[in-house]
Design an enzyme around this catalytic site. Structure first.
Site, mmCIF file in Angstrom:
data_model
loop_
_atom_site.group_PDB
_atom_site.id
_atom_site.type_symbol
_atom_site.label_atom_id
_atom_site.label_comp_id
_atom_site.label_asym_id
_atom_site.label_seq_id
_atom_site.Cartn_x
_atom_site.Cartn_y
_atom_site.Cartn_z
ATOM 1 N N GLU A 256 -2.213 -40.314 -0.440
ATOM 2 C CA GLU A 256 -2.532 -41.251 0.629
ATOM 3 C C GLU A 256 -3.173 -40.465 1.769
ATOM 4 O O GLU A 256 -2.560 -39.558 2.334
ATOM 5 C CB GLU A 256 -1.270 -41.946 1.131
ATOM 6 C CG GLU A 256 -0.677 -42.921 0.127
ATOM 7 C CD GLU A 256 0.579 -43.580 0.665
ATOM 8 O OE1 GLU A 256 0.791 -43.533 1.900
ATOM 9 O OE2 GLU A 256 1.340 -44.139 -0.136
ATOM 10 N N ASP B 44 4.834 -46.164 12.275
ATOM 11 C CA ASP B 44 5.064 -44.742 12.052
ATOM 12 C C ASP B 44 6.007 -44.139 13.085
ATOM 13 O O ASP B 44 6.009 -44.512 14.260
ATOM 14 C CB ASP B 44 3.727 -43.986 12.064
ATOM 15 C CG ASP B 44 2.859 -44.366 10.884
ATOM 16 O OD1 ASP B 44 3.404 -44.398 9.773
ATOM 17 O OD2 ASP B 44 1.670 -44.656 11.075
#
Length: 257
Positions: free
Chosen positions: A47, A58
């Protein structure tokens, strides 16, 4: 055949390991080296994070990496140019991971076309509404044979999970918890029950479990309940500390042993 579909079609009993890193971190020019080193060391697919100034899902590790990458000058145009230079050397699937805002600014069709031209097989867009995916993004992605990977969490209803399973292809990203990204020492009973519940649904698409995987215990729990595991924050931390992908992988494999 799309590289993601080919990878899972030929999986057999193998459990996959995928790693996330933020493009442009630790340095602007390190992206290609990180990818090729991961491929050399046996990572199954990668990724590639698109840095963004407001990464809502995040934790602090990936937020910090994104901030550093943006300061280094990373953007989608630069990233695609870097990926093109290593395209012929990359055999494993690359998946772009990023938020909708930079992709919309770049242009949905331009993004999908650039993905294909750069050897990218799919994209994960955490804040892409499913309705917009179906009506706007999917027709364009299908035109370029690009897989848009959707996420599910412990809070996702069974009805929605089946809807996602019926309307996507490649694999389903199974988020281990509703929290932000970040390493965890173990998965508690609630997460284990969530894994068992999704297993029992017998979904058409394979699943990869991510968020919180950083040691042998969490890795094995993910691999026992899905096609494999995705590691982000732990690898990003090690890469930022060492500034060397080989050294970071050495330390990661040691932590997972």
């Amino acid at each position: 055949m799309n590289k993601i579909n080919k990878l899972f079609a030929n999986r057999g009993d193998k459990k996959f390991l995928s790693l996330y890193f933020c493009a442009g971190c630790p340095t602007l020019e390190s992206t290609g080296d990180v990818i090729l080193t991961m491929q050399k060391r046996g990572i199954d697919f990668i990724e590639v994070g698109i840095p963004f100034s407001d990464p809502l899902a995040d934790g602090p590790v990936i937020q910090s990496a994104a901030t550093k990458a943006l300061k280094n000058g990373m953007n989608l145009k630069t990233l695609f140019a870097q990926l093109k230079t290593i395209k012929d050397q990359v055999e494993i699937p690359l998946i772009m991971m990023g938020y909708l805002n930079p992709i919309l600014h770049y242009g949905i069709e331009a993004f999908c076309q650039s993905c294909v031209e750069s050897g990218v097989s799919g994209a994960i867009i955490p804040d892409l509404p499913f309705k917009d995916y179906q009506e706007v993004v999917k027709p364009i992605a299908d035109k370029y044979d690009l897989r848009i990977i959707m996420l599910i969490t412990p809070e996702t209803s069974e009805e929605r999970i089946r809807f996602i399973d019926d309307n996507t292809d490649g694999f389903i990203y199974m988020v281990s918890s509703a929290a932000i990204t970040g390493a965890q020492k173990s998965f508690d009973d609630a997460k284990q029950e969530y894994f068992r519940r999704i297993n029992a649904m017998n979904l058409r698409n394979p699943r990869m479990i991510g968020f919180g995987i950083s040691n042998r215990q969490t890795l094995e729990a993910a691999q026992q309940n899905a096609a494999g595991a995705i590691i982000g924050s732990k690898f990003v931390t090690l890469l930022n500390e060492s500034k060397d992908a080989d050294e970071a992988l050495d330390k990661l494999f040691e932590a997972l042993a």
